[in-house]
Design a protein around this motif. Structure first.
Motif, PDB file in Angstrom:
ATOM      1  N   ASN A   5       0.841  -1.197   0.000  1.00  0.00           N
ATOM      2  CA  ASN A   5       0.000   0.000   0.000  1.00  0.00           C
ATOM      3  C   ASN A   5       0.875   1.245   0.000  1.00  0.00           C
ATOM      4  O   ASN A   5       1.686   1.449   0.902  1.00  0.00           O
ATOM      5  N   THR A  16      -5.303  -6.576   3.899  1.00  0.00           N
ATOM      6  CA  THR A  16      -4.156  -6.276   4.748  1.00  0.00           C
ATOM      7  C   THR A  16      -2.897  -6.338   3.899  1.00  0.00           C
ATOM      8  O   THR A  16      -2.493  -7.415   3.460  1.00  0.00           O
ATOM      9  N   ASP A  18       0.937  -6.512   2.676  1.00  0.00           N
ATOM     10  CA  ASP A  18       2.163  -7.101   3.243  1.00  0.00           C
ATOM     11  C   ASP A  18       3.112  -5.988   3.680  1.00  0.00           C
ATOM     12  O   ASP A  18       3.793  -6.100   4.687  1.00  0.00           O
ATOM     13  N   ILE A  19       3.148  -4.941   2.868  1.00  0.00           N
ATOM     14  CA  ILE A  19       4.003  -3.794   3.191  1.00  0.00           C
ATOM     15  C   ILE A  19       3.111  -2.556   3.120  1.00  0.00           C
ATOM     16  O   ILE A  19       2.265  -2.445   2.227  1.00  0.00           O
ATOM     17  N   ASP A  20       3.310  -1.652   4.062  1.00  0.00           N
ATOM     18  CA  ASP A  20       2.375  -0.531   4.170  1.00  0.00           C
ATOM     19  C   ASP A  20       3.154   0.756   4.426  1.00  0.00           C
ATOM     20  O   ASP A  20       3.841   0.889   5.436  1.00  0.00           O
ATOM     21  N   ARG A  22       2.116   3.397   5.384  1.00  0.00           N
ATOM     22  CA  ARG A  22       1.627   4.083   6.586  1.00  0.00           C
ATOM     23  C   ARG A  22       2.418   3.698   7.837  1.00  0.00           C
ATOM     24  O   ARG A  22       2.358   4.393   8.839  1.00  0.00           O
ATOM     25  N   ASP A  23       3.136   2.570   7.757  1.00  0.00           N
ATOM     26  CA  ASP A  23       4.003   2.238   8.893  1.00  0.00           C
ATOM     27  C   ASP A  23       5.138   3.256   9.016  1.00  0.00           C
ATOM     28  O   ASP A  23       5.716   3.424  10.084  1.00  0.00           O
ATOM     29  N   GLN A  24       5.447   3.893   7.890  1.00  0.00           N
ATOM     30  CA  GLN A  24       6.546   4.870   7.904  1.00  0.00           C
ATOM     31  C   GLN A  24       6.077   6.310   7.785  1.00  0.00           C
ATOM     32  O   GLN A  24       6.660   7.206   8.364  1.00  0.00           O
ATOM     33  N   SER A  26       2.512   8.692   7.744  1.00  0.00           N
ATOM     34  CA  SER A  26       1.064   8.807   7.855  1.00  0.00           C
ATOM     35  C   SER A  26       0.676  10.272   7.674  1.00  0.00           C
ATOM     36  O   SER A  26       1.159  11.156   8.381  1.00  0.00           O
ATOM     37  N   GLN A  29      -0.671  11.799  10.835  1.00  0.00           N
ATOM     38  CA  GLN A  29       0.328  12.187  11.841  1.00  0.00           C
ATOM     39  C   GLN A  29       1.078  13.454  11.432  1.00  0.00           C
ATOM     40  O   GLN A  29       1.378  14.305  12.265  1.00  0.00           O
ATOM     41  N   LYS A  52      11.913   7.270   1.237  1.00  0.00           N
ATOM     42  CA  LYS A  52      11.739   5.942   1.849  1.00  0.00           C
ATOM     43  C   LYS A  52      11.794   4.817   0.824  1.00  0.00           C
ATOM     44  O   LYS A  52      11.581   3.646   1.163  1.00  0.00           O
ATOM     45  N   GLN A  59      12.082  -4.056   1.832  1.00  0.00           N
ATOM     46  CA  GLN A  59      10.966  -4.812   2.401  1.00  0.00           C
ATOM     47  C   GLN A  59      10.314  -5.703   1.344  1.00  0.00           C
ATOM     48  O   GLN A  59       9.977  -6.855   1.604  1.00  0.00           O
TER      49      GLN A  59
END
Lengths: 219, 219
Positions: A5, A16, A18-20, A22-24, A26, A29, A52, A59
């Motif tokens: 995503n 869901t 596998d790699i997102d 938003r983990d890095q 957002s 935020q 990134k 990843q």
């Protein structure tokens, strides 16, 4: 297969990944942290994404996927039409890759709606410079007759002309559009799919496999 | 003349609009109030706008303006390509009205960038079904030679073909694009303007007056 995503502002995903991203990153935020408005937060997120890319690529590589599906942000001014978007895609996409452009069935009900989506699709194709296929998403919302009609608008410009006239649109613009749709060629014909009733997915899979491997399974 | 800002997510405007949608709808406030993400807040703002059209129209009428300039949200998926956008514009625009589509000079430097903007422009024209002119904004960022070259890409498709080839783009797609640019016709040629050095504004004004009044001043 792996899923990635890339939409930092996605609120809800029906799968869901596998790699997102938003983990890095957002957008929400960024908004809070830097007191940005909605627009500015998304621009900042897109630009941050470029920094990134290497991390994301690592990843992805860890999954050693046969296929990688990248879910990109829907807002094209922010993603497809800014430098950062094509930069990120070019760094992440493999040698054999293609773009699926999603047309919402509700926007394809009228000839003018379909036409403006086809033009957007072409503009995106020009931006990413990759093989591109149009997908008519949520086709369960349309009757089979209407789906046939939509396909005919793309494949038989004569049909499109009649329908555009019926919509009361300006004749000169219509003639130009019909030339343009003709010039787009047959690969622009949208493939109707529905994740609700699963229709069209087999065909889409076949088209993609053909396009990516020339018929053979990739290694 | 009156100016109307229709972008509920605008953070900063380089002018003070006479009427401002943000007085009634603010994407930022919607975000806070309903805990929405950036995307959802803008969608909500656009949809709310439809309910405020009558009110806005009354505000506009109070000015009895000779001209009304409407500054629309830049995010086209949110505005131009959703039903609410064309609904709002159709209710606010007078009988004699036209659309100015702004192309950022930085995005017009390369032939492919220009082409994808022209396609977006055409798609917008199809959406709003009004006379439309392209404006090459911030032209002070470009050298006069580059501006001439950009104009030649639109007016002489042969030139565009050479430049697209030089960019290394796929030949078949290029041929199609050239047909499409030809079909767009001469009204798609962008008018270079700069609010920094004021160049092009006289010409733009003349073009608009001609288009709106056929040469006569409106009453």
């Amino acid at each position: 297969m792996a899923t990635l995503n890339l939409d930092p502002a996605a609120e809800y995903l029906p799968y869901t990944p596998d790699i997102d991203i938003r983990d890095q990153i957002s957008a929400r935020q960024l908004m809070r942290k830097y007191k940005l408005g909605p627009n500015a937060s998304m621009l900042a997120a897109m630009d941050l994404m470029v920094t990134k890319v290497e991390e994301i690529r690592e990843q992805v590589n860890a999954f050693e996927p046969e296929y990688l599906i990248i879910d990109t942000p829907g807002q094209m001014e922010l993603f497809a039409f800014r430098g950062s978007g094509s930069m990120v895609v070019n760094k992440l996409a493999g040698e054999r890759s293609l773009v699926l452009f999603t047309i919402d069935s509700n926007q394809a009900r009228s000839p003018s709606g379909l036409v403006s989506n086809l033009l957007l699709s072409l503009s995106t194709q020009y931006r990413f410079q990759r093989n591109q296929y149009n997908v008519l998403n949520k086709s369960d919302l349309l009757s089979p007759d209407l789906i046939d009609e939509i396909i005919s608008w793309v494949e038989e410009p004569q049909q499109l002309e009649i329908s555009l006239q019926a919509e009361g649109l300006e004749a000169e613009l219509n003639l130009r559009i019909i030339q343009i749709i003709e010039a787009m060629g047959s690969t622009s014909t949208p493939i109707p799919v529905s994740s609700l009733n699963r229709s069209g997915l087999d065909r889409l899979h076949a088209v993609l496999e053909q396009a990516l491997t020339g018929g053979e399974k990739p290694q």
